[in-house]
Design a protein around this motif. Structure first.
Motif, short mmCIF file in Angstrom:
data_model
loop_
_atom_site.label_atom_id
_atom_site.label_comp_id
_atom_site.label_asym_id
_atom_site.label_seq_id
_atom_site.Cartn_x
_atom_site.Cartn_y
_atom_site.Cartn_z
N GLY A 173 3.33 -11.40 15.63
CA GLY A 173 3.97 -10.10 15.40
C GLY A 173 3.84 -9.65 13.95
O GLY A 173 3.56 -8.48 13.66
N THR A 174 4.02 -10.60 13.03
CA THR A 174 3.89 -10.29 11.60
C THR A 174 2.46 -9.94 11.26
O THR A 174 2.18 -8.91 10.63
CB THR A 174 4.36 -11.51 10.76
N ARG A 175 1.55 -10.80 11.68
CA ARG A 175 0.13 -10.60 11.35
C ARG A 175 -0.41 -9.30 11.93
O ARG A 175 -1.10 -8.53 11.24
CB ARG A 175 -0.68 -11.79 11.85
N ALA A 232 7.31 -6.81 4.36
CA ALA A 232 6.38 -7.37 3.37
C ALA A 232 5.58 -6.25 2.70
O ALA A 232 5.42 -6.25 1.47
CB ALA A 232 5.45 -8.38 4.03
N ILE A 233 5.11 -5.30 3.48
CA ILE A 233 4.35 -4.18 2.91
C ILE A 233 5.24 -3.34 2.01
O ILE A 233 4.87 -3.00 0.88
CB ILE A 233 3.72 -3.32 4.03
N GLU A 234 6.41 -3.00 2.51
CA GLU A 234 7.33 -2.17 1.72
C GLU A 234 7.69 -2.83 0.39
O GLU A 234 7.65 -2.19 -0.67
CB GLU A 234 8.60 -1.88 2.52
N MET A 235 8.01 -4.11 0.44
CA MET A 235 8.41 -4.80 -0.79
C MET A 235 7.22 -5.01 -1.72
O MET A 235 7.37 -4.96 -2.95
CB MET A 235 9.11 -6.11 -0.46
N LEU A 258 4.09 2.30 4.12
CA LEU A 258 3.61 1.28 5.06
C LEU A 258 2.10 1.15 5.05
O LEU A 258 1.52 0.58 5.96
CB LEU A 258 4.10 1.58 6.48
N ASN A 259 1.48 1.66 4.00
CA ASN A 259 0.03 1.50 3.87
C ASN A 259 -0.23 0.23 3.08
O ASN A 259 0.05 0.15 1.89
CB ASN A 259 -0.59 2.71 3.16
N GLY A 260 -0.75 -0.78 3.76
CA GLY A 260 -0.98 -2.07 3.13
C GLY A 260 -2.36 -2.26 2.56
O GLY A 260 -2.73 -3.38 2.19
N LYS A 261 -3.12 -1.18 2.47
CA LYS A 261 -4.50 -1.30 1.96
C LYS A 261 -4.49 -1.90 0.55
O LYS A 261 -3.76 -1.48 -0.32
CB LYS A 261 -5.18 0.06 1.94
N GLY A 262 -5.33 -2.94 0.38
CA GLY A 262 -5.46 -3.59 -0.92
C GLY A 262 -4.44 -4.69 -1.18
O GLY A 262 -4.51 -5.35 -2.22
N LEU A 263 -3.50 -4.90 -0.27
CA LEU A 263 -2.49 -5.93 -0.47
C LEU A 263 -2.99 -7.30 0.00
O LEU A 263 -3.79 -7.40 0.93
CB LEU A 263 -1.20 -5.60 0.29
N ARG A 264 -2.49 -8.33 -0.64
CA ARG A 264 -2.75 -9.71 -0.23
C ARG A 264 -1.41 -10.32 0.14
O ARG A 264 -0.47 -10.34 -0.67
CB ARG A 264 -3.39 -10.50 -1.36
N VAL A 265 -1.30 -10.82 1.37
CA VAL A 265 -0.04 -11.33 1.89
C VAL A 265 -0.20 -12.77 2.39
O VAL A 265 -1.18 -13.10 3.05
CB VAL A 265 0.50 -10.43 3.03
N LEU A 266 0.79 -13.57 2.07
CA LEU A 266 0.86 -14.96 2.52
C LEU A 266 1.88 -15.08 3.64
O LEU A 266 2.99 -14.55 3.53
CB LEU A 266 1.29 -15.85 1.34
N SER A 321 -5.76 -6.46 5.01
CA SER A 321 -6.88 -7.24 5.52
C SER A 321 -6.96 -8.63 4.88
O SER A 321 -7.69 -9.48 5.36
CB SER A 321 -8.20 -6.50 5.31
N ASP A 322 -6.21 -8.85 3.81
CA ASP A 322 -6.24 -10.14 3.10
C ASP A 322 -4.94 -10.89 3.41
O ASP A 322 -3.94 -10.71 2.71
CB ASP A 322 -6.42 -9.91 1.61
N ILE A 323 -4.98 -11.69 4.46
CA ILE A 323 -3.79 -12.43 4.93
C ILE A 323 -4.14 -13.91 5.00
O ILE A 323 -5.11 -14.29 5.67
CB ILE A 323 -3.36 -11.95 6.33
N ASP A 324 -3.36 -14.73 4.32
CA ASP A 324 -3.52 -16.18 4.41
C ASP A 324 -2.35 -16.73 5.23
O ASP A 324 -1.20 -16.34 5.02
CB ASP A 324 -3.52 -16.82 3.03
#
Length: 168
Positions: free
Chosen positions: A39-41, A157-160, A14-22, A50-53
C-alpha cells in the motif's frame, strides 16, 4: 458526516517526483506487513516517486536502529533520503511485552526523525487482535476488508518530504 482519518491532499503537495524514500519493515506478522508495504509503495509510485528502497528487519524493536543507520548512510551519498516509513505490526498478547515494544518502538522512531532531520513516518500498527491488524492492512477477513493504512503512510511521506525541501 464525520470521516475518520487524514484529509487527503492533491496537487504539488502529493507530487513525489525527484524524491528518494526509504521503507523499513519488519518480518514479524509478515502477511499483514507485506500488504502495508505494498500500500505504501504503490501510493508512492502512483505519486511519481521512483526512487524507493525497501529493507527488512526482524521485528519492530529493530526499526529505529535500522532507519537511523540507513538515513545516516544515505547522507554520505549524492542522494540522501527525503523521507522514511517504518512499517510493522504489533498485536497484543497475554503479557506486558506488547506495551514495552510499543513504547520503545514509537519513541525510537520519533527520535530517529528528530535526530536525523529526515521525516520518519510511524507506520506501526498497534492492535488488540489479529482482526484489527488485518482490517488496518486492507485484508480483513469479514464483509469489510478495511482500509490499508500504508496508503496514508505513503502520502504522509511525500507531504513531509516536500515540507522538508521547502525548509532547506
Amino acid at each position: 458526516m464525520f470521516e475518520k482519518g487524514v484529509v487527503p491532499l492533491s496537487g504539488d503537495r502529493l507530487n513525489g517526483k525527484g524524491l528518494r524514500v526509504l521503507i523499513v519493515h519488519t518480518r514479524w506478522n509478515l502477511e499483514i506487513v507485506q500488504a502495508l508495504v505494498e500500500g505504501t509503495r504503490s501510493t508512492l509510485e502512483q505519486n511519481h516517486v521512483s526512487d524507493i528502497d525497501v529493507v527488512d528487519v526482524p521485528g519492530a524493536f529493530e526499526l529505529p536502529f535500522a532507519a537511523k543507520r540507513l538515513i545516516e548512510a544515505s547522507k554520505q551519498s549524492a542522494r540522501p533520503y527525503d523521507a522514511a516509513v517504518c512499517i510493522g505490526v504489533l498485536i497484543k498478547g497475554s503479557t506486558m511485552h506488547f506495551e514495552y515494544i510499543c513504547e520503545a518502538t514509537s519513541q525510537g522512531i520519533m527520535n530517529v526523525g528528530l535526530q536525523t532531520g529526515c521525516p520518519v513516518i510511524f507506520g506501526v500498527l498497534t492492535c488488540l487482535n489479529d482482526e484489527q491488524a488485518h482490517e488496518r492492512a486492507g485484508i480483513g477477513r469479514g464483509s469489510s476488508k478495511g482500509h490499508n493504512h500504508g496508503i496514508d503512510w505513503g502520502q504522509a511521506a511525500i507531504e513531509m518530504a516536500r515540507l522538508g525541501k521547502t525548509q532547506n
